[in-house]
Design a protein around this motif. Structure first.
Motif, short mmCIF file in Angstrom:
data_model
loop_
_atom_site.label_atom_id
_atom_site.label_comp_id
_atom_site.label_asym_id
_atom_site.label_seq_id
_atom_site.Cartn_x
_atom_site.Cartn_y
_atom_site.Cartn_z
N GLY A 151 0.81 -1.21 0.00
CA GLY A 151 0.00 0.00 0.00
C GLY A 151 0.84 1.26 0.00
N GLN A 152 1.93 1.27 0.76
CA GLN A 152 2.81 2.44 0.80
C GLN A 152 3.44 2.71 -0.56
N ASN A 153 3.84 1.66 -1.26
CA ASN A 153 4.41 1.83 -2.59
C ASN A 153 3.38 2.38 -3.57
N ILE A 154 2.13 1.95 -3.42
CA ILE A 154 1.07 2.46 -4.31
C ILE A 154 0.81 3.94 -4.03
N LEU A 155 0.82 4.34 -2.77
CA LEU A 155 0.65 5.76 -2.47
C LEU A 155 1.78 6.58 -3.10
N GLN A 156 3.00 6.07 -3.04
CA GLN A 156 4.11 6.76 -3.69
C GLN A 156 3.89 6.83 -5.20
N ALA A 157 3.33 5.76 -5.76
CA ALA A 157 3.05 5.75 -7.20
C ALA A 157 2.08 6.84 -7.59
N LEU A 158 1.21 7.23 -6.65
CA LEU A 158 0.21 8.28 -6.90
C LEU A 158 0.74 9.66 -6.56
N GLY A 159 2.01 9.74 -6.16
CA GLY A 159 2.61 11.03 -5.84
C GLY A 159 2.54 11.43 -4.39
N ASP A 160 2.12 10.53 -3.52
CA ASP A 160 1.99 10.82 -2.09
C ASP A 160 3.12 10.13 -1.34
N SER A 161 4.15 10.88 -1.00
CA SER A 161 5.23 10.32 -0.19
C SER A 161 5.12 10.73 1.26
N LYS A 162 4.22 11.69 1.56
CA LYS A 162 4.07 12.15 2.94
C LYS A 162 3.42 11.08 3.81
N THR A 163 2.35 10.46 3.31
CA THR A 163 1.65 9.45 4.12
C THR A 163 2.54 8.25 4.43
N PRO A 164 3.23 7.64 3.44
CA PRO A 164 4.11 6.52 3.78
C PRO A 164 5.18 6.90 4.80
N GLY A 165 5.79 8.07 4.64
CA GLY A 165 6.81 8.49 5.60
C GLY A 165 6.24 8.67 6.99
N ALA A 166 5.06 9.28 7.06
CA ALA A 166 4.44 9.55 8.36
C ALA A 166 4.03 8.26 9.07
N VAL A 167 3.46 7.30 8.33
CA VAL A 167 3.00 6.08 9.00
C VAL A 167 4.17 5.23 9.48
N ILE A 168 5.29 5.27 8.75
CA ILE A 168 6.47 4.52 9.21
C ILE A 168 7.00 5.12 10.51
N VAL A 169 7.08 6.45 10.57
CA VAL A 169 7.52 7.11 11.80
C VAL A 169 6.57 6.78 12.94
N PHE A 170 5.27 6.81 12.66
CA PHE A 170 4.28 6.47 13.69
C PHE A 170 4.50 5.05 14.21
N SER A 171 4.77 4.11 13.30
CA SER A 171 4.96 2.71 13.73
C SER A 171 6.22 2.56 14.58
N VAL A 172 7.26 3.32 14.27
CA VAL A 172 8.49 3.26 15.08
C VAL A 172 8.22 3.78 16.48
N VAL A 173 7.54 4.92 16.57
CA VAL A 173 7.22 5.50 17.88
C VAL A 173 6.35 4.54 18.69
N LEU A 174 5.35 3.95 18.05
CA LEU A 174 4.48 2.99 18.74
C LEU A 174 5.27 1.77 19.20
N ASN A 175 6.20 1.32 18.37
CA ASN A 175 7.00 0.16 18.73
C ASN A 175 7.92 0.46 19.92
N ILE A 176 8.45 1.68 19.97
CA ILE A 176 9.28 2.08 21.11
C ILE A 176 8.48 2.04 22.41
#
Length: 479
Positions: A151-176
């Motif tokens: 899904g993140q790759n598809i969002l990038q394909a549509l020109g949206d790199s903000k959402t993939p970057g933000a959700v990865i950061v969110f997952s790291v913070v949640l994992n910590i």
């Protein structure tokens, strides 16, 4: 902030605006595993060793998911560039179904073979129990970890790199937050040990799946108007056409690094320790280029789909310059500050010396290594996955390993490092030459572009079949 217009804004502006949000995401990918390793290491050596045995499985699964994501990105970006949103929605739907099918097979096989597989890897009997506690949860949670990557790759394909970057950061913070809570326990929450680390990983990655699917469905309107199973096999073939070579390329890197680690081990434990520190610092320095490569495939794919081949070539030149400039920055930092950086991680003189030697020798080649990564991403966007794989394997198999062997035989450890640096440099130059030669086959006049775009849109609306590119080549990501 509005997404950049991949088809019309200046390529340099587009790439920078896509790149910056992905930097945080790329760094988050590196940090996620480090966080798990840190907290599991607090449990003890046995638990840490058990989790280390699972790394090959994690790497293989991640490579497969990444390959599927690259394949989906290449196809969806080209459909979006051609203006065929119906095809883009169908490909998005089919990409997730394909990923789910692959996950079911992998997870099922993994759950049935835990004990014999890890025994084959050399895990001793007293470790198998710890391994089972971790990997069984990990296998059951595979859908929550692999589907978001697609899904993140598809969002990038549509020109949206903000959402993939933000959700990865969110997952790291949640994992910590979840790691110490579930591993050691707090208050009424019992400590689950190494199994808690796996649960934390699944929950953290699962949160990204929920967010990404919600954005695709609600914000990007990428859900088909009906349950379109027709054409699933054709879509799968198109995605796998790019995805399988991409996955194999991802797998080649850890294998080659394992061989080089074996070569370095001949020089003693301190050399291995220094090499390990240096390669981790190298990974951090390449986060910038990794993020650039991640956004470059959809940039090329959309412009190729729209018949704007000249923009794809111009974007490639911009990406090469960005990579080389970043390489200069890294070379200056590690060249002048390699020893102080190395001393932060270990004070043993032999370890510091090996780390410093690696950084000072290889850092000048990191910019050209980034060019190799960008070139592979460009070929994936051009629907030439075998060319993308060839560029990567040229460096790893044709240059990296042979020159490491030659360098070691002629100059010991320093010679080995020098051989690796030459491999990066030669591969980067060859990658540029290969792309320039290959891209000559993608030529279109503005009139051809307009005519093909109109014909593509009409043809897809009538029969849902694929389109043809500006030079007449069949678009493989068509259903």
């Amino acid at each position: 902030m509005k997404d950049p217009d991949i088809l019309h804004d200046p390529p340099a502006s587009v790439l920078v605006r896509l790149l910056l949000p992905m930097l945080a995401g790329a760094l988050g990918i590196v940090l996620f595993n480090m966080v798990d390793t840190f907290f599991v290491g607090r449990l003890g050596a046995l638990e840490l060793a058990a989790m280390s045995y699972t790394f090959p499985v994690v790497i293989v699964a991640g490579s497969i998911a990444s390959g599927l994501g690259v394949g989906a990105s290449a196809c969806v970006s080209r459909a979006a560039g051609a203006g065929d949103l119906s095809l883009a929605r169908r490909l998005t739907y089919h990409a997730h179904l394909l990923a789910l099918a692959v996950v079911v097979v992998l997870a099922g096989a993994g759950l049935l073979t835990i004990d014999p597989f890890f025994a084959l890897l050399g895990a001793e009997e007293h470790l198998i129990g710890y391994i089972r506690d971790y990997i069984s949860v990990w296998y059951l949670g595979m859908p929550f970890m692999m589907l978001p990557m697609v899904g993140q790759n598809i969002l990038q394909a549509l020109g949206d790199s903000k959402t993939p970057g933000a959700v990865i950061v969110f997952s790291v913070v949640l994992n910590i937050f979840l790691d110490p809570l579930l591993i050691f326990g707090v208050g009424p929450v019992p400590g689950l040990g190494i199994g808690g680390a796996a649960i934390a990983t699944v929950i953290s990655r699962g949160s990204t799946m929920v967010i990404v699917l919600w954005v695709l469905a609600r914000s990007r309107k990428m859900v088909p108007h009906r349950n379109e199973l027709s054409g699933f096999l054709v879509s799968s073939r198109s995605i796998l056409f790019v995805g399988i070579p991409a996955a194999l390329t991802n797998l080649a890197l850890p294998i080659s690094m394992g061989v080089v680690t074996r070569l370095v081990s001949r020089f003693g434990a301190e050399a291995i320790a220094g090499f390990g520190v240096a390669t981790r610092l190298e990974s951090f320095s390449l986060v910038f280029t990794m993020a650039l490569a991640m956004v470059f495939t959809p940039f090329v794919g959309q412009n190729l789909g729209a018949g704007k081949v000249h923009r794809a070539r111009e974007g490639y030149r911009v990406a090469v310059v960005i990579s080389l400039l970043w390489g200069v920055v890294v070379a200056l930092v590690f060249g002048g500050g390699g020893r102080p950086v190395a001393e932060v991680f270990n004070s043993t003189e032999a370890v510091v010396a090996a780390t410093t030697a690696y950084l000072q020798t290889l850092a000048p080649s990191f910019g050209l290594l980034g060019v190799v990564m960008v070139t592979s991403a460009a070929f994936n966007g051009l629907q030439r996955p075998f060319a993308a794989a060839a560029v990567a394997f040229m460096r790893l198999v044709g240059l990296y390993l042979p020159l490491a062997l030659v360098g070691r035989s002629l100059g010991g450890l320093q010679g080995l490092f020098l051989g690796l640096a030459w491999a990066n440099g030669i591969a980067g130059v060859l990658a540029i030459l290969i792309f320039r030669r290959a891209s000559r086959g993608f030529v279109a006049t503005e009139e051809d572009t307009k005519e093909n775009t109109e014909e593509d849109t009409q043809g897809n609306a009538q029969n849902g079949t694929g389109t043809e590119g500006p030079s007449g080549e069949k678009i493989f990501c068509s259903t």
